[in-house]
Scaffold this motif. Sequence first.
Motif, mmCIF file in Angstrom:
data_model
loop_
_atom_site.group_PDB
_atom_site.id
_atom_site.type_symbol
_atom_site.label_atom_id
_atom_site.label_comp_id
_atom_site.label_asym_id
_atom_site.label_seq_id
_atom_site.Cartn_x
_atom_site.Cartn_y
_atom_site.Cartn_z
ATOM 1 N N ARG A 1 -14.929 -14.107 26.786
ATOM 2 C CA ARG A 1 -14.796 -15.382 26.112
ATOM 3 C C ARG A 1 -15.536 -15.423 24.768
ATOM 4 N NH1 ARG A 1 -13.288 -20.590 27.737
ATOM 5 N NH2 ARG A 1 -12.264 -19.836 29.592
ATOM 6 N N LYS B 1 -6.173 -21.599 19.782
ATOM 7 C CA LYS B 1 -5.457 -20.911 20.864
ATOM 8 C C LYS B 1 -4.357 -20.012 20.335
ATOM 9 C CE LYS B 1 -6.518 -23.865 24.711
ATOM 10 N NZ LYS B 1 -6.135 -25.109 25.404
ATOM 11 N N ALA C 1 -6.213 -16.990 19.276
ATOM 12 C CA ALA C 1 -6.883 -16.310 20.384
ATOM 13 C C ALA C 1 -5.906 -15.702 21.396
ATOM 14 C CB ALA C 1 -7.816 -17.289 21.098
ATOM 15 N N VAL D 1 -13.929 -13.308 22.107
ATOM 16 C CA VAL D 1 -12.712 -13.953 21.615
ATOM 17 C C VAL D 1 -13.076 -14.993 20.570
ATOM 18 C CG1 VAL D 1 -10.802 -15.487 22.223
ATOM 19 C CG2 VAL D 1 -11.345 -13.530 23.689
ATOM 20 N N SER D 2 -14.025 -15.877 20.902
ATOM 21 C CA SER D 2 -14.276 -16.955 19.952
ATOM 22 C C SER D 2 -14.964 -16.428 18.693
ATOM 23 C CB SER D 2 -15.057 -18.098 20.597
ATOM 24 O OG SER D 2 -16.259 -17.620 21.095
ATOM 25 N N ARG E 1 -6.812 -12.970 24.227
ATOM 26 C CA ARG E 1 -6.933 -13.369 25.636
ATOM 27 C C ARG E 1 -6.060 -12.490 26.519
ATOM 28 N NH1 ARG E 1 -7.621 -19.664 25.404
ATOM 29 N NH2 ARG E 1 -9.802 -19.674 24.783
ATOM 30 N N ARG F 1 -3.497 -15.066 12.886
ATOM 31 C CA ARG F 1 -3.016 -14.634 14.193
ATOM 32 C C ARG F 1 -2.559 -13.177 14.134
ATOM 33 N NH1 ARG F 1 2.050 -17.725 16.676
ATOM 34 N NH2 ARG F 1 3.108 -16.559 15.051
ATOM 35 N N VAL G 1 -12.099 -14.883 16.596
ATOM 36 C CA VAL G 1 -11.238 -15.922 16.025
ATOM 37 C C VAL G 1 -11.948 -16.583 14.851
ATOM 38 C CG1 VAL G 1 -10.143 -18.148 16.443
ATOM 39 C CG2 VAL G 1 -9.967 -16.336 18.153
#
Lengths: 376, 276
Positions: free
Chosen positions: A132, A119, A122, A135-136, A126, A171, A139
């Motif tokens: 979705r 998280k 992400a 994003v994954s 987000r 990040r 990441v």
Amino acid sequence: MSTERRLDGAQQRAEAPASPAPERTDVGLQIEHVSKDLGGRTIVDDMQLEVKAGELTCLLGPSGCGKTTTLRMIGGFLIPDRGRVLIGGNDVTKMSPDKRPTAMVFQNYALWPHMTVFKNVAFGLRLRKLPRQEVSDRVAQVLELVGLTHHVHSYPARISGGEQQRVALARALVLEPKVLLLDEPLSNLDAKLRVRVREDIREIQQRIGITTVFVTHDQDEALSISDRIAVMSGGNVEQYADARSLYREPETTFVASFVGAMNSYEATVVPGGLELPGKLVVPCDDLSATGDGTFEAGVRPEDVHVSLNGDGAPADVVREVPRGHYKEIVLNAGPNEVRAFVSADLPPAEHVRISFTRALLYRDGVLQRSSAPVSV
Amino acid sequence: MSVSFALARSAGRRVLWFLFVGSLIVFMIGPIVWLGLRAFSGLWLYPQLLPKQWTVNGWRQVFNDPNLSHSMKLSFEFAPVVTVASAAICLPAAYAFSRYKFPGRRFLLISLFAVNAFPKIGLYISMAGVFYSLNLMATFLGVVIVQLIGTIVFMTWIPAAAFSAIPRSLEEAARDVGAGPLRVFFRVTFPLAAPAIFVAMILSFLASFDEAQGTFLVGVPKYITMPTEMYTLVLNYPEQVAAVFALLLAVPSVLLMALVRKHVMGGKLAEGFQLR
Ligand SMILES: Nc1ncnc2c1ncn2[C@@H]1O[C@H](COP(=O)(O)OP(=O)(O)OP(=O)(O)O)[C@@H](O)[C@H]1O
Ligand SMILES: [Mg+2]
């Protein structure tokens, strides 16, 4: 744009010369006459710096010289009082951090403790309302890039310092910033890990070709990973050069003493060498300047030639320090202390002869040159 | 010789220890036990250690009191409204106190305490004057405002301390990846301060729930909450009734405190919060 495509693009950039583009692609970051006053003091004073696209520049300097302040102005956390900051040729001086194409790795990593590793990484994606799946995917890619495949669903407090560091880097990179900013990112790691992680950071940086500003006060760190190093003092850049020229040709006595070890003396140029205090004439092969009067002379320990007999000024050995593949010897040459790095094979002796293979001459703290500086 | 001496001394120490713990228990649990006994007792005269007769008359009387259910309902209306209003007013202030330096900051912080420093009744009476002229007497809003006063200190100081404990860099990191100031607050700052804010809200809820003086002064005759109702009961009914009512009043406090213990102190929320 996926991380993968970006990585491909970066590789192409590294292999082929840059193709024409609307904005100047050769300049990553420009700091133009930037000043900042804090608490009634001028912390950064008319600073200038240009980082080429894809280049890693270190800001190196003693504590309190304004490195963090400079970095925070690049990241948008502080607005300069005077001057401009440009990224890819665009003026971003007054842009807030959330609008700026920069990403910062904070000294304490600043991971959000209430979010898992996933998280944390992400979060920025987000905010941009990406699907979705994308994003994954992104990441996962960036975590693989920084070499963190386990602990994806752990909380930051549950992973090691080195892993936290990688999460912070991931990040920052996942948003594909134009400029990556790192503020002493290794200072919370133990010595061994520090060396490994800095090499990893350098490798990742070169792989994706991201313009990077890296703040450190560790010269070893700066010398080993930078394309160029900006040595700072009192809110200003003293010298901006690659590691080799910084070491071989320090422009000021501050840089000379801050980067690497240096013998320094009040010296006069005489035929055949340098006259040090105590009327001691030391032969010198290569002087950075000639002229009358006294200079501040700087001689690197490896530029001191020590022989058991033969030419040179007499000197007494005070102590020898084994350093593995070489040894450091401390000598007294008249009233002057001389440090020399010599071959470990040199037999121990009490009285030796010394000469200098190279000496840098400074006047008013500035390097004096007989000819134009060697271009890099 | 010396062995028995040491034994005697450790025995003495043990006795002291028992006395200490015993008196602690008497002081803490005693009043509650007494209240419990009282609520079920019939005639209970001085020299008797325990009441002679047991009865649920007190309970019957309380539950037959037509005002009770109404006052309960009112109490449970005021407390949440006051808590939410207090949070809405005080949390931004708490954030400002912890993050910004502004002129008068210290003075304001101290004056928050000053409100609690002198007897509240004086404050309430002078407020009543203002309330009359604003037509706030015996209104819902008037009671909310007077109850708010007692919650401000918790709602400002506890969250302010929690906000201050959150490193600024956590907020900056969120700005850095593209969050605007409001997003940063709701996604980073607030969740991290949530345990403390939760505690502050519970304390405010209880402060509002138990507030009697100001509510009485501003609320009568229209708004009689449980604590104000208790005044009437104490004056008009036998002792048992007051005991029953006190027990009823304590129920929310006990429940909420248990909740705090379970979710905040118990570490559920704190888990994973500390960075090494
Ligand atoms: N908000 C502020 N108000 C007043 N002075 C400040 C503020 N921020 C920084 N300074 C001062 O500015 C000077 C430079 O700070 P800065 O953090 O840029 O140094 P640095 O080069 O990063 O040093 P270090 O290696 O210790 O991190 C310091 O003397 C510091 O005390
Ligand atoms: Mg710093």
